[in-house]
Enzyme design. Sequence first.
Site, PDB file in Angstrom:
ATOM      1  N   HIS A  52       0.869  -1.169   0.000  1.00 41.02           N
ATOM      2  CA  HIS A  52       0.000   0.000   0.000  1.00 41.02           C
ATOM      3  C   HIS A  52       0.911   1.226   0.000  1.00 41.02           C
ATOM      4  O   HIS A  52       2.072   1.144   0.420  1.00 41.02           O
ATOM      5  CB  HIS A  52      -0.880   0.024   1.256  1.00 41.02           C
ATOM      6  CG  HIS A  52      -1.902  -1.067   1.282  1.00 41.02           C
ATOM      7  ND1 HIS A  52      -1.857  -2.110   2.171  1.00 41.02           N
ATOM      8  CD2 HIS A  52      -2.997  -1.275   0.522  1.00 41.02           C
ATOM      9  CE1 HIS A  52      -2.883  -2.911   1.957  1.00 41.02           C
ATOM     10  NE2 HIS A  52      -3.587  -2.436   0.965  1.00 41.02           N
ATOM     11  N   ASP A  55       2.284   1.668   3.335  1.00 39.06           N
ATOM     12  CA  ASP A  55       3.258   0.663   3.802  1.00 39.06           C
ATOM     13  C   ASP A  55       4.657   1.201   3.506  1.00 39.06           C
ATOM     14  O   ASP A  55       5.636   0.841   4.156  1.00 39.06           O
ATOM     15  CB  ASP A  55       3.093  -0.666   3.039  1.00 39.06           C
ATOM     16  CG  ASP A  55       1.840  -1.441   3.468  1.00 39.06           C
ATOM     17  OD1 ASP A  55       1.532  -1.445   4.673  1.00 39.06           O
ATOM     18  OD2 ASP A  55       1.180  -2.031   2.588  1.00 39.06           O
TER      19      ASP A  55
HETATM   20  C1  3MF Z   1      -9.446  -6.692   1.255  1.00 40.63           C
HETATM   21  C2  3MF Z   1      -8.225  -6.935   0.486  1.00 40.63           C
HETATM   22  C3  3MF Z   1      -7.176  -5.851   0.551  1.00 40.63           C
HETATM   23  C4  3MF Z   1      -6.368  -5.749  -0.729  1.00 40.63           C
HETATM   24  C5  3MF Z   1      -5.221  -4.778  -0.582  1.00 40.63           C
HETATM   25  C6  3MF Z   1      -4.307  -4.684  -1.763  1.00 40.63           C
HETATM   26  C7  3MF Z   1      -6.275  -5.240   2.660  1.00 40.63           C
HETATM   27  O1  3MF Z   1     -10.319  -7.742   1.229  1.00 40.63           O
HETATM   28  O2  3MF Z   1      -8.078  -7.969  -0.103  1.00 40.63           O
HETATM   29  O3  3MF Z   1      -6.317  -6.143   1.645  1.00 40.63           O
HETATM   30  O4  3MF Z   1      -5.886  -6.983  -1.112  1.00 40.63           O
HETATM   31  O5  3MF Z   1      -5.757  -3.531  -0.351  1.00 40.63           O
HETATM   32  O6  3MF Z   1      -4.920  -4.733  -2.971  1.00 40.63           O
END
Ligand code: 3MF
Length: 347
Positions: A52, A55
């Site tokens: 992200h 991150d």
């Molecule tokens: C939620 C998700 C997310 C996405 C992430 C990256 C937090 O169900 O799957 O995880 O995978 O934002 O694409």
Amino acid sequence: MAKQANSYRFSFGPWNISTGADPFGPPVRKEVPFAKKIREYRELGFTHVQLHDDDVVPADWDSVQTSKGVAKVKKMLDGEGLTGEFIAPRLWEDPRTIDGGYTANKAADRTYARERTRRAVDIARMMDIDLMVLWPAREGTYIREAKDASQAVGRLVEAIDDILKTDAKIRVVGEMKPNEPMDQAYCPTVGHFMGLVYRTLDPKRVGVLIESAHSILAGLDPADDMAYALWHGKLWGVHLNDQNGLKYDQDKTFGSVDLRRAFNQVWVLERAKYYDIGVVGLDIKAMRTTKQADATKHLANSLAMFNHLLELVRSVDAGKVEELRAARDYEGLERYILEHILGRKGR
Ligand code: 3MF
Ligand code: MG
């Protein structure tokens, strides 16, 4: 480093090593520092890192701090021989995204979402990453009357166009999920998103990431969803995991609920030579009961299941499958596949 022929590359996100906090209780494991998480990747057999924007660097840093911070993380990844797979703007935690990002009713909130996304594109560029994942977490409603749904769909397309205009090389993939945190998402499935792809400014640069659990939550089969996207030439990312029925998004270990469903996902990927297309991503949560020392076991387990299933997929007797298909003997085919998954070869 050159990739060996027919070999898959694997990724997970740092959020997959978690504290185990859930809506009903506090953390049960210590927060592992980002740098320590990064050191775990290679050891576990992973070469790619899902990220992200925050991150990499906190979302409120200015441009000077951001460039410095990004360079530091890039160096950290390079030092471990790791590659960033994608950047995803985390649009669901800020107070300005309570009512959604791109589809919020308040213009200032929509502007924030678009600006933050453009900043995420800049981070991607600085990290030599050409893929942006959009999980439109809060782009939906708790009650239908809250927003104009048609207008919301248009706003999603405009937000994607904005990304495409910001960088000529960036590719965008939508990671669709029908519910959670919202009651209903505006773009609940891969099919819905594909309907938008061709209305964007540059459809060649827009595709999908399919998460197994998200397809299952929509009542769909993840292998068929993947096949659908592959036909369009649009499957540029996967989040393999598993899901036990229609409830909250569980992100269970790949294959842990339904081995045959997992087998079929690997089969579809292998037939499409997905190893030449993208990275096999996992998005798996450890159980809350998992102890600190085992905080990465669910990732190792999922990778092991993928590899075992790959062996099974590669040893399917394709001639036999064709013969059974031609004879319309699907009972025979079912028996063959089940015996094959059980390792009862030749019986
Ligand atoms: C939620 C998700 C997310 C996405 C992430 C990256 C937090 O169900 O799957 O995880 O995978 O934002 O694409
Ligand atoms: Mg995911």
